[in-house]
Design an enzyme around this catalytic site. Structure first.
Site, PDB file in Angstrom:
ATOM      1  N   TRP A   3       0.489   8.812  -1.202  1.00 43.31           N
ATOM      2  CA  TRP A   3      -0.433   9.187  -0.112  1.00 43.31           C
ATOM      3  C   TRP A   3      -0.624   8.043   0.868  1.00 43.31           C
ATOM      4  O   TRP A   3      -1.416   8.137   1.787  1.00 43.31           O
ATOM      5  CB  TRP A   3      -1.782   9.605  -0.687  1.00 43.31           C
ATOM      6  CG  TRP A   3      -2.601   8.454  -1.263  1.00 43.31           C
ATOM      7  CD1 TRP A   3      -2.133   7.439  -2.043  1.00 43.31           C
ATOM      8  CD2 TRP A   3      -3.998   8.192  -1.082  1.00 43.31           C
ATOM      9  NE1 TRP A   3      -3.139   6.577  -2.392  1.00 43.31           N
ATOM     10  CE2 TRP A   3      -4.305   7.016  -1.815  1.00 43.31           C
ATOM     11  CE3 TRP A   3      -5.018   8.828  -0.398  1.00 43.31           C
ATOM     12  CZ2 TRP A   3      -5.593   6.481  -1.870  1.00 43.31           C
ATOM     13  CZ3 TRP A   3      -6.301   8.288  -0.457  1.00 43.31           C
ATOM     14  CH2 TRP A   3      -6.580   7.132  -1.181  1.00 43.31           C
ATOM     15  N   ASP A   4       0.147   6.951   0.662  1.00 47.62           N
ATOM     16  CA  ASP A   4      -0.113   5.714   1.398  1.00 47.62           C
ATOM     17  C   ASP A   4       0.046   5.861   2.914  1.00 47.62           C
ATOM     18  O   ASP A   4      -0.461   5.045   3.686  1.00 47.62           O
ATOM     19  CB  ASP A   4       0.798   4.589   0.880  1.00 47.62           C
ATOM     20  CG  ASP A   4       0.640   4.356  -0.614  1.00 47.62           C
ATOM     21  OD1 ASP A   4       0.463   5.340  -1.350  1.00 47.62           O
ATOM     22  OD2 ASP A   4       0.714   3.200  -1.045  1.00 47.62           O
ATOM     23  N   GLU A  35      -8.013   5.459  -9.921  1.00 47.87           N
ATOM     24  CA  GLU A  35      -7.161   5.752 -11.086  1.00 47.87           C
ATOM     25  C   GLU A  35      -7.752   5.272 -12.411  1.00 47.87           C
ATOM     26  O   GLU A  35      -7.123   5.428 -13.453  1.00 47.87           O
ATOM     27  CB  GLU A  35      -5.766   5.167 -10.857  1.00 47.87           C
ATOM     28  CG  GLU A  35      -5.087   5.825  -9.662  1.00 47.87           C
ATOM     29  CD  GLU A  35      -3.626   5.459  -9.493  1.00 47.87           C
ATOM     30  OE1 GLU A  35      -3.205   4.420 -10.034  1.00 47.87           O
ATOM     31  OE2 GLU A  35      -2.922   6.219  -8.797  1.00 47.87           O
ATOM     32  N   LYS A  41     -11.056   1.425  -9.734  1.00 48.43           N
ATOM     33  CA  LYS A  41      -9.868   0.629  -9.423  1.00 48.43           C
ATOM     34  C   LYS A  41      -9.795   0.369  -7.915  1.00 48.43           C
ATOM     35  O   LYS A  41      -9.332  -0.665  -7.461  1.00 48.43           O
ATOM     36  CB  LYS A  41      -8.620   1.394  -9.872  1.00 48.43           C
ATOM     37  CG  LYS A  41      -7.315   0.724  -9.486  1.00 48.43           C
ATOM     38  CD  LYS A  41      -6.105   1.532  -9.912  1.00 48.43           C
ATOM     39  CE  LYS A  41      -4.820   0.937  -9.351  1.00 48.43           C
ATOM     40  NZ  LYS A  41      -3.629   1.721  -9.642  1.00 48.43           N
ATOM     41  N   GLN A  42     -10.229   1.357  -7.131  1.00 49.49           N
ATOM     42  CA  GLN A  42     -10.039   1.271  -5.683  1.00 49.49           C
ATOM     43  C   GLN A  42     -11.083   2.133  -4.999  1.00 49.49           C
ATOM     44  O   GLN A  42     -11.785   2.908  -5.653  1.00 49.49           O
ATOM     45  CB  GLN A  42      -8.647   1.761  -5.329  1.00 49.49           C
ATOM     46  CG  GLN A  42      -8.380   3.198  -5.705  1.00 49.49           C
ATOM     47  CD  GLN A  42      -6.890   3.497  -5.829  1.00 49.49           C
ATOM     48  OE1 GLN A  42      -6.327   3.442  -6.918  1.00 49.49           O
ATOM     49  NE2 GLN A  42      -6.273   3.790  -4.707  1.00 49.49           N
TER      50      GLN A  42
END
Ligand code: BGC
Length: 833
Positions: A371-372, A510, A631-632
């Site tokens: 999805w970057d 994640e 995580k993000q």
């Protein structure tokens, strides 16, 4: 002394050269552990072909890794134990670099064969050239100096070149030069997953035809041909050395050997010109005949170089982003721009290629697309919008595969897989090695279904920025509608409180794939997903209405979307459920508040670096799902993608009483519990912090800028750059610190430059106009390029303007004088290894 120099050699042209430091990424010598990362950072490419910065005399030996890749050129190796049907993987092409030398009777030079006294490498970013100087001494104390220039042509995407000057410093006699093409390569840059590593080439054939060496091969699964043709010219004192050559054919390679008599101090020039093609190229009969024709028509190395430099001049003019050189930001920003353009360039527009997460710089994630792109298009939309469109069309061509993927989960609409490649089918691994222990474990990241939301968001922002009606009402609308159908199908209605739920799904974070004790079973009502779904459903409806008003513009008819279906979307978009923490903070998912707090101090003491906190907890036998950790960016992605006003409106429309005053507390809550285990995380957070805590925002940006530049020995960059972070950092300067947004057909600016930069200059392409933008702490200046008959509506803070073609407007910002400049934070210098 240049910053990349540690032991300058007065005879080294790179040590004594005058390349401006803000245009040169340099490495001198360097430890073996960091070589993979340096090779990645020295990669040259043109958006079609890219070649890692491995030495021409090196083979894959655990330290060096020669790798060349073509955009969108994948193959599937079948028969692996884990996934017998294999995995689509970017193919390591036949190596076009091999070039080495030896004094007659001596050993061919290769890493470790002779003593390396000095090695200096520089990427000349402005000209797109990789310069190398090497001094070696052999067992018989013969000193030989090598000077090399390498390019992968930005003018003709099929061509590459390597110029080598060999100087026998203290000896005279016979020098032998060997130049070849190696088809014996394998994919071995990463850990194997599902049969990605190994030999992707078969049926290798090579030979010589006049001055040309050639080699072809087929990919093992897709049977796609690939071809490399090479011509090597040897000159002494500007004249053809006229030496006969011997062609040596191996099982998988072909080379030529020439012998010349050299005199101490007199350089021998060896120019290798190469053409590369593959079976996916357009307008060719066979890639070998095409490569040979390219080579025949290619000029000398000097001609190639001149054309290449002109192409780069044009690109730099289009991709300018200057912040001044005094704070050390300019070089890393140029490195980011350079590497983005290695992977995605004007040449990519004509290809069927997506956005590989790790660029064309290595085999990280096997060349897969995630999805970057969400972090990349906003930058491209204002530079090379036709590239965004081409990349969105790559997705469009994979809609049939995405429909099948949705159908496989029992849903209507389209579901782009978490990881995919050439065919668009799901390539997410079911097992992968733990980044902590290396042990293979279940990989459930593939259950992330939010790629279609990212694509839909990108469609809309592309349309808003460019006003490209034919795209929106055609392919864009189809992408939006199919995404809407998928999510509307997932939403289940709860009549007890007139709410819709989306259950059993994963957001971007994640570390969470289920509830404690139910790992892998997904989560309910993730804030990121539900807000994005509400927004996409509304945009899909709007796209249908726009198409209804412009029926002639689109081949695909949204009229096929019945009123009842549009009505259901509208209802869902107003009634999706969100969960909140007791203090009004948006909860990452329903039940988040029941999770435990982690004892952060204890874990920091134990491990120091917590980026891989999830796998660290798993290695202890614990489950990350138990904790309030991320995580993000996940909830905060919403503040990256939407302004505070947009987000407030979205949540209010969902029927919640949302107080925007809770946004700073929301940011604090999640930021203090996030480990930035993904490089994308710092981009989102630098953005979110820009309006509340600029100093922290800049620190976050600087960390992101250092992602691929810092610490070569411990970096995952050896398997490729982090393309989302690469473009995302540029976009923070381009859109976030300038406060740039396009709303209601008006280009709006609301600059908040960080104290640590004095000014920002960039060139934007907006609705077919070039705009030159200057922002400093006192004023904004915009100059419109000539052309176009309509003025461009612009707003700087509250002031609305019409910018006529060729005109310049200056708006004073009335900013309070800045406080004393904050001490500049040092970025890791790439050259110190
Ligand atoms: C991140 C994903 C990202 C992927 C590829 C992962 O570590 O968690 O969000 O898409 O890397 O860059």
């Amino acid at each position: 002394m240049r910053p990349d120099q540690r032991n300058p050699d007065p005879a080294c042209e790179l040590c004594t050269g005058d390349l401006p430091p803000a245009w040169a990424l340099g490495y001198q010598d360097g430890d073996p552990a960091g070589e993979g990362t340096r090779e990645t950072m020295l990669t040259l490419g043109n958006g079609y072909l890219a070649t890692r910065g491995a030495a021409p005399e090196a083979t894959a030996d655990g330290v060096h890794y020669p790798g060349s890749y073509l955009a969108g050129f994948h193959n599937r190796l079948v028969g692996g134990a884990d996934r017998p049907d294999g995995e689509e993987t970017i193919v390591n092409l036949p190596n076009w670099l091999p070039l080495t030398f030896r004094p007659a009777g001596g050993e061919w030079y290769a890493p470790g064969r002779a003593r390396r006294i000095h090695e200096h490498r520089l990427l000349d970013l402005r000209r797109g050239i990789y310069l190398r100087e090497l001094l070696v001494v052999d067992r018989d104390l013969r000193r030989t100096r090598i000077r090399q220039q390498r390019l992968v042509s930005m003018a003709n995407p099929h061509l590459a070149g390597l110029r080598t000057r060999v100087v026998a410093e203290n000896w005279s006699g016979r020098l032998e030069i060997r130049s070849g093409i190696d088809g014996g390569v394998v994919n071995a840059n990463t850990a194997d997953v599902g049969g990605a590593c190994g030999r992707h080439l078969t049926d290798v054939t090579g030979g010589a035809d006049g001055p040309t060496l050639w080699l072809t091969a087929l990919t093992t699964g897709s049977r796609q041909p690939v071809a490399v043709a090479a011509r090597t010219a040897v000159e002494i004192a500007g004249a053809d050395a006229g030496v006969p050559r011997t062609v040596v054919r191996g099982a998988d390679d072909v080379a030529e050997v020439r012998g010349v008599d050299v005199t101490a101090g007199v350089p021998v020039s060896v120019d290798k010109t190469v053409a590369v093609g593959c079976g996916r190229d357009r307008a060719v009969h066979h890639p070998l005949t095409a490569a040979c024709a390219e080579l025949r028509w290619a000029g000398t190395f000097d001609v190639l170089l001149a054309e290449h430099v002109t192409a780069w001049d044009r690109l730099w003019a289009r991709f300018r982003l200057d912040v001044g050189e005094e704070h050390g930001w300019q070089l890393p920003l140029r490195v980011q721009t350079f590497h983005l353009l290695q992977t995605l360039s004007p040449h990519t527009v004509d290809l069927d290629a997506g956005v590989p997460a790790r660029g064309l710089h290595g085999e990280g994630y096997h060349g897969h697309v995630f999805w970057d792109e969400l972090f990349i298009y906003p930058y491209l939309n204002l530079r090379l919008p036709e590239l965004t469109r081409a990349l969105l069309e790559y997705r469009y061509r994979r809609l049939p595969a995405a429909r099948r993927q949705a159908a496989a989960t029992g849903m209507a609409g389209a579901l782009f897989p978490w990881q995919s490649a050439a065919s668009g089918r799901d390539e997410s691994p079911s097992r992968s090695p733990s980044p902590v222990t290396g042990e293979w474990q279940d990989d459930r990241t593939g259950r992330q279904h939010h790629v279609n939301l990212a694509v839909s968001y990108s469609v809309w922002r592309y349309w808003e920025t460019t006003g490209d009606l034919s795209f929106l009402t055609g392919r864009g609308a189809e992408l939006l509608v199919e995404t809407a159908r998928f999510w509307a199908g997932l939403a289940t209605y709860d009549p007890s409180d007139d709410r819709y739920d989306i259950r059993g799904v994963l957001g971007p974070d994640e570390f969470h794939d289920g509830y404690p004790g139910r790992a892998g079973q997904g989560l309910d009502n993730c804030a990121y997903l539900n807000v994005m779904v509400a927004w996409v459903l509304a945009r899909a409806g709007e796209a249908c209405e726009i198409q209804d008003r412009h029926p002639g513009a689109a081949p695909w008819r949204t009229a096929e979307v019945p009123a009842a279906e549009r009505g259901r979307w509208r209802h869902i978009a107003r009634r999706l459920r969100l969960a909140f923490l007791p203090d009004g903070i948006l909860a990452q998912f329903e039940g988040y508040d029941d999770l435990a707090e982690l004892d952060w101090d204890r874990y920091r003491q134990r491990y120091g670096d917590l980026r891989q906190l999830g796998p660290l907890l798993q290695a202890e036998g614990d489950d990350p799902n138990r904790y309030k950790i991320s995580k993000q960016a996940d909830v905060l992605m919403l503040l990256y993608l939407f302004s505070a006003e947009e987000l407030t409106a979205l949540i209010t429309e969902l029927g919640y009483d949302f107080d925007p005053a809770r946004i700073p507390a929301t940011v604090d809550h999640y930021l203090s519990r996030t480990t930035h285990g993904s490089t994308l995380s710092r981009i989102a957070h630098a953005w979110v912090l820009a309006r509340t805590d600029r100093r922290r925002s800049v620190d976050m940006l600087l960390d992101a800028l250092g992602t691929d530049l810092a610490d070569p020995a411990h970096s995952s960059t050896r398997a490729g750059i982090h393309l989302g972070a690469t473009a995302g950092t540029l976009d923070i300067l381009q859109r976030c610190y300038t406060g740039l947004e396009v709303r209601g057909d008006v280009l709006r600016l609301n600059p908040q430059l960080p104290e640590r930069i004095d000014q920002l200059d960039c060139v934007l392409r907006y609705r077919n106009r070039l705009l030159v933008l200057h922002v400093d702490h006192q004023e904004v200046r915009i100059t419109a390029g000539p052309g176009g008959d309509q003025p461009v509506p612009v707003a700087v803070r509250d002031q609305s303007l019409l910018l006529s073609p060729g005109a310049t407007v200056t708006v004073a910002l009335g900013a309070a004088p800045r406080s004393a400049a904050a001490p500049a934070r040092q970025l890791p210098h790439p050259g110190r290894t």
